[in-house]
Design a protein around this motif. Structure first.
Motif: not given
Length: 383
Positions: A311-316, A333-340, A367-370
């Motif tokens: 919903k929020y990260s933009g990662a796939d 749990v880790r993702d390479e999305g937008r963070g924040g 969850s740093p920004v980016g």
């Protein structure tokens, strides 16, 4: 040789910062004297809680400095400084950690002075040691002493700043009170969700089912075709009610956990998430299973985390790691999305934290920004 030089340089920095903090302590002693005089005169009693808070910050800075050198965290066990002035004064005086910090500050006042006096001698000692090691090809003498001095300073700081058993017990009781309150809040929220799902879903469908069956009974003799249509609708309504009930039950304790175990349930969850999710099993399927409550909490954390990713990260893509450790179960749990990620923005993190805290576990969010966003959970249990 160069390893010893680097270690001695780090020790020098550590001791220099420790000596600089000592100058701050000397200045702060003046504030303590003013506070003591003001408290005895009553008119300045409001200064005492503020002085204690300042002592806590100074002691906290020293704990961090010592942790950087030793690699071992010194725990804190402070009573919360809240409420009215009288309550804050009582906490300031009765908190065992106040005595611990003051004891460290007094000791630091004296042995920190020795560090400060020794600082001007270090350049000369380093030159002598360089000549000794470089020209005479002998083993350095001063560099190991500097490292040993830093080790000794860190050891005594650890001993003096370590909370007393009484303070650790009081902090643990306070922590249990907070986690109990969070568990009650999470339980009440879960009950409200179940009540809402039953009222809006299954109950509404069952009411409609009862009405259709009643209409079918009335139309059975005079219009069999209409009655048959109503019974078909009633059957569809019954199936929908069963689906809603399964959804409610799945929210309480997913049946798939019982059927497939935690790893299998998480893999099924990952397959239906719409993301490319890799699931790593760190020995969770080996030996005995974790308690049902622990498995349910871990499943909930993964489900909520993957929902947030979608919903929020933009990662796939996302990674899920389930690891069996000696004292419990860890979930990462880790993702390479937008963070924040922000708990205050209704992203489900608060609900996860409450659910984990109810089992005396811990949840850390990075969850740093980016990005990346990493959620790490430790759930204690006995295997």
């Amino acid at each position: 040789m160069w390893k010893m030089v680097r270690r001695a340089a780090m020790a020098t920095v550590h001791l220099f910062v420790a000596a600089a903090m000592c100058f701050g302590v000397w200045i702060f002693v003046t504030v303590l004297l003013i506070t003591a005089i003001g408290t005895l005169a009553v008119v300045g009693c409001w200064l005492l809680p503020e002085a204690v808070l300042l002592i806590r910050r100074i002691a906290g800075a020293k704990r961090n400095l010592t942790t950087l050198w030793t690699g071992k965290k010194i725990p804190e066990a402070y009573a919360p400084m809240t409420g009215t002035l009288r309550e804050r004064l009582r906490t300031s005086v009765k908190d065992p950690s106040t005595l611990t910090d003051v004891r460290w500050m007094v000791a630091y006042y004296f042995y920190g002075a020795l560090l400060a006096l020794a600082l001007p001698l270090w350049p000369v000692a380093l030159v002598v040691d360089g000549v000794w090691a470089g020209i005479l090809r002998r083993t350095p003498v001063v560099l190991p002493l500097i490292v040993r001095l830093a080790d000794t300073e860190a050891h005594w700081s650890t001993v003096l700043l370590m909370p007393s058993p009484q303070a650790r017990l009081a902090a643990r009781v306070q922590e249990l009170k907070e986690t109990r309150a969070d568990a009650i809040a999470a339980h009440e929220a879960e009950l409200r969700r179940i009540e809402r799902d039953l009222h809006d879903g299954a109950q509404a469908n069952l009411v409609a089912l009862s009405m259709r069956i009643g209409l079918a009974k009335r139309a059975y003799d005079r219009d069999p075709d209409a009655a048959r249509k109503l019974l078909d609708d009633a059957q569809a309504q019954a199936e929908q009610a069963l689906t809603d009930l399964r959804h409610v039950v799945r929210g309480i304790h997913p049946p798939i956990l019982t059927d497939r175990g935690l790893v299998g349930a998480v893999r099924a969850l990952a397959a239906s998430s719409g993301l490319a999710v890799t699931v790593e099993d760190g020995g969770v399927e080996e030996g005995t299973r974790a308690p049902a409550a622990v498995e349910a909490a871990a499943y909930f954390v993964v489900a909520e985390s993957l929902t947030n990713v979608a919903k929020y990260s933009g990662a796939d893509r996302a990674e899920v790691q389930l690891t069996r450790i000696r004292r419990g179960l860890t979930v990462r749990v880790r993702d390479e999305g937008r963070g924040g990620a922000d708990e205050s923005q209704g992203s489900g993190l608060l609900g996860m934290r409450r659910r984990v805290a109810a089992l005396d576990g811990t949840l850390d969010v990075t969850s740093p920004v980016g990005g990346p966003t990493v959620i790490e959970v430790m759930l204690p249990c006995v295997w």
